[in-house]
Enzyme design. Structure first.
Site, short mmCIF file in Angstrom:
data_model
loop_
_atom_site.label_atom_id
_atom_site.label_comp_id
_atom_site.label_asym_id
_atom_site.label_seq_id
_atom_site.Cartn_x
_atom_site.Cartn_y
_atom_site.Cartn_z
N LYS A 154 0.81 -1.41 -0.05
CA LYS A 154 -0.45 0.63 -0.11
C LYS A 154 0.76 1.51 -0.34
CE LYS A 154 -1.40 1.87 3.86
NZ LYS A 154 -0.61 2.25 5.18
N LYS A 188 -2.26 -10.19 10.25
CA LYS A 188 -3.05 -10.96 11.75
C LYS A 188 -3.28 -11.62 11.82
CE LYS A 188 -1.55 -5.44 12.05
NZ LYS A 188 -0.27 -5.72 13.05
N GLU A 222 -3.37 4.66 18.05
CA GLU A 222 -1.47 3.91 18.07
C GLU A 222 -1.04 5.27 18.97
OE1 GLU A 222 0.85 3.13 13.94
OE2 GLU A 222 -0.90 4.60 13.80
N ASP A 241 -4.25 6.66 5.20
CA ASP A 241 -2.99 5.72 5.35
C ASP A 241 -3.90 4.61 6.35
OD1 ASP A 241 -0.69 5.46 6.11
OD2 ASP A 241 -0.93 5.76 8.50
N HIS A 246 -7.19 -0.35 6.15
CA HIS A 246 -7.10 -1.53 7.01
C HIS A 246 -8.33 -2.13 8.70
CE1 HIS A 246 -2.98 -1.46 6.96
NE2 HIS A 246 -2.33 -0.26 7.56
N LYS A 342 -3.17 8.66 15.89
CA LYS A 342 -2.07 8.52 16.20
C LYS A 342 -1.87 9.75 17.33
CE LYS A 342 0.30 7.38 11.87
NZ LYS A 342 0.73 5.69 11.92
N LYS A 347 -1.45 1.90 22.51
CA LYS A 347 -1.53 1.47 21.64
C LYS A 347 -3.14 0.14 21.26
CE LYS A 347 1.03 -1.76 17.50
NZ LYS A 347 0.46 -0.86 16.01
C1 BG6 Z 1 0.70 1.68 8.63
C2 BG6 Z 1 0.84 2.65 8.33
O1 BG6 Z 1 0.07 1.33 7.03
O2 BG6 Z 1 -0.02 0.94 9.24
C3 BG6 Z 1 1.29 2.60 9.95
O3 BG6 Z 1 1.02 3.52 6.96
C4 BG6 Z 1 0.68 2.78 11.08
O4 BG6 Z 1 0.55 4.97 10.00
C5 BG6 Z 1 0.81 1.40 11.03
O5 BG6 Z 1 1.32 3.00 12.00
C6 BG6 Z 1 0.33 0.53 11.85
O6 BG6 Z 1 0.67 -0.99 12.09
P1 BG6 Z 1 0.43 -1.55 12.98
O7 BG6 Z 1 0.78 -3.59 12.81
O8 BG6 Z 1 1.56 -1.51 13.72
O9 BG6 Z 1 -1.05 -1.76 13.99
#
Ligand code: BG6
Length: 488
Positions: A154, A188, A222, A241, A246, A342, A347
């Site tokens: 992506k 995941k 996050e 993003d 996701h 963010k 998290k």
């Molecule tokens: C990525 C984004 O696709 O996923 C990032 O570009 C983000 O900004 C990340 O931090 C989060 O992934 P994970 O696996 O840490 O939840």
């Protein structure tokens, strides 16, 4: 049915000297090899990138990266790097560069390595992807007596028309069955478990609908900021993003119908149907936010506008909350809330399913809100597991209730670490399984859903780093009488 095994192949990483190769791809490949998944002799890895680098220097760079990521210092590791890794400098990405790559592959695929199976992993900036695919084809690299698969990272386009144009270009050179669009969330372990949980446990399936469910919340929070990716993020923002890919993937996995079988085509059809059933999003049901600095115990966490590579008056969103409505028989009238940001307090990736309250309250002496709704919390990271929350009477008088839960914790049940998403996805590419990849239709339909929000002007509300987002995000849920679930 026996699991497919990985056939010998050459794994080519284009853009091989980047962060992704060192942090994700190589550790995943090395671990697959340690598990005995990769053919010892006949699976080779070729890195191609612009930096002038000798093959030995590339092997050392990968070796050190693997050591930093926790691989034990062993002669085996060093030998694997020396025996299985190759490197080619591609100067400006000209046709001659790709012809040189073709010559290298022909040499490596020589005696004993037929048919010539190939994977090309494009770890490249999005702007260079179209010309790379064209060059690969012109140099004859996409034709082989074996199979050829191409993996794309992506972002896949930045809106509906760019995604459509990119898909059209790819389809001029490749069949859809050769295209693997990665969304690492699908790799995941817990996202796959979400599918397993839904379709292996009929008791939940009977509850999984508008009669029993009041609302669904999907949170991807996050604690980190944009880190060193300020200039990329400034163009992207949280909607592109995180939400378009996701969160939308998670939402369709939660909402999809039971597929006719557990294979790529059947699952992708059902996920696409969910997307096609979503009402246009009302801008009133969306809140955008951006984090500002936070000063905690003398330590200053910079605001988004102070991050490296970000313009001091940027209006890019680092937080999004959205309410969606799915107009199908199963979900009509059940709001789906999506939220990501963010620099939130911690998290957390969690799906919270809130069930409808009892139709009639027999405990008349209680305040109505003293009985919590039943909830199913599915935590995808960290502390992967499920919690089914219900009310129990507290001992003694007067009559009162508290919420308790039945819990399942993956770490406690199975110990050890869950496989990394990239490891799962790379293996799936190697065995030709597209179940956990994104189809052309899905990516276009998802962009079509969010395009009006991207095109329209919207206010971006500030929130302090370390908080749960702007107060305007609360209005998105409170308008429907709900509140955000803050973990368990
Ligand atoms: C990525 C984004 O696709 O996923 C990032 O570009 C983000 O900004 C990340 O931090 C989060 O992934 P994970 O696996 O840490 O939840």
């Amino acid at each position: 049915m026996a699991e497919k095994s990985v056939e010998p192949h050459v794994f080519v990483i284009l853009g091989a000297t980047g962060d992704l190769t060192r942090r994700k791809l190589m550790p995943a490949l090395f671990h697959l090899r340690t598990l005995g998944e990769l053919d010892k002799q006949n699976t080779l890895i070729v890195g191609a990138a612009m930096p002038e680098m000798s093959e030995d220097a590339f092997r050392l760079w990968v070796y050190e990266g693997l050591r930093n990521s926790g691989a034990p210092d062993s002669s085996d590791l060093r030998r694997w790097c020396d025996d299985h890794l190759h490197y080619l400098t591609v100067h400006g990405g000209s046709l001659e560069d790709y012809e040189a790559l073709a010559a290298l592959l022909t040499r490596l695929e020589g005696a004993g390595r037929k048919p010539a199976n190939r994977i090309f992993y494009l770890a490249l900036p999005p702007t260079t992807v179209p010309s790379t695919v064209e060059r690969l084809d012109q140099a004859g690299l996409l034709k082989s007596d074996g199979w050829v698969r191409v993996v794309f990272e992506k972002p896949f386009g930045h809106d509906f028309s760019s995604a459509q144009a990119l898909n059209a270009l790819l389809h001029r050179h490749l069949g859809e069955s050769q295209i693997y669009r990665i969304d690492h969330y699908l790799g995941k372990e817990t996202v796959q478990n979400l599918l397993a949980f839904r379709f292996a446990n009929p008791i939940f399936e009977t509850l999984w609908n508008r009669d029993m469910v009041e609302s669904v919340q999907i949170t991807v929070a996050e604690d980190l900021g944009v880190e060193h990716r300020g200039s990329y993020y400034q163009e992207a923002g949280a909607l592109r993003d995180m939400v378009q890919n996701h969160l939308t993937q998670l939402m369709t996995v939660v909402a999809m119908e039971v597929p006719v079988s557990f294979d790529a085509a059947a699952i992708q059809v059902e996920k696409l149907k969910v997307l096609q059933s979503i009402d246009p999003i009302d801008p009133q049901d969306v809140a955008f936010g951006q984090y500002t600095a936070w000063n905690v115990a003398g330590r200053v966490i910079p605001g988004y506008r102070q991050e490296q590579g970000v313009s001091p008056d940027s209006t890019t969103e680092t937080f999004v909350a959205i309410k969606m409505d799915i107009h199908n028989w199963r979900w009509r009238g059940v709001p789906f809330y999506l939220r990501t940001g963010k620099r939130l307090p911690r998290k957390l990736t969690q799906v919270a399913v809130t069930f409808r309250p009892a139709p009639f309250q027999v405990f008349r002496t209680l305040e109505p809100e003293s009985l919590d709704s039943n909830r199913l919390l599915i935590t995808l990271q960290p502390n992967e597991g499920f919690a089914l929350c219900f009310s129990v009477k507290t001992p003694a008088r007067p009559l009162s209730f508290t919420s308790q839960s039945l819990q399942f914790d993956y770490g406690r049940a199975f110990g050890g670490e869950l496989p990394d998403a990239y490891e799962t996805l790379l293996r799936d590419v190697m065995i030709g399984d597209q179940t956990l990849f994104v189809s052309a239709d899905f990516t276009e339909t998802a962009w079509r859903l969010y395009d009006p929000l991207l095109a329209g002007k919207h206010d971006v509300h500030f929130y302090t780093a370390g908080s749960w987002g702007p107060k305007e995000a609360d209005a998105v849920v409170e308008r429907n009488g709900h509140r955000w679930q803050l973990g368990w």
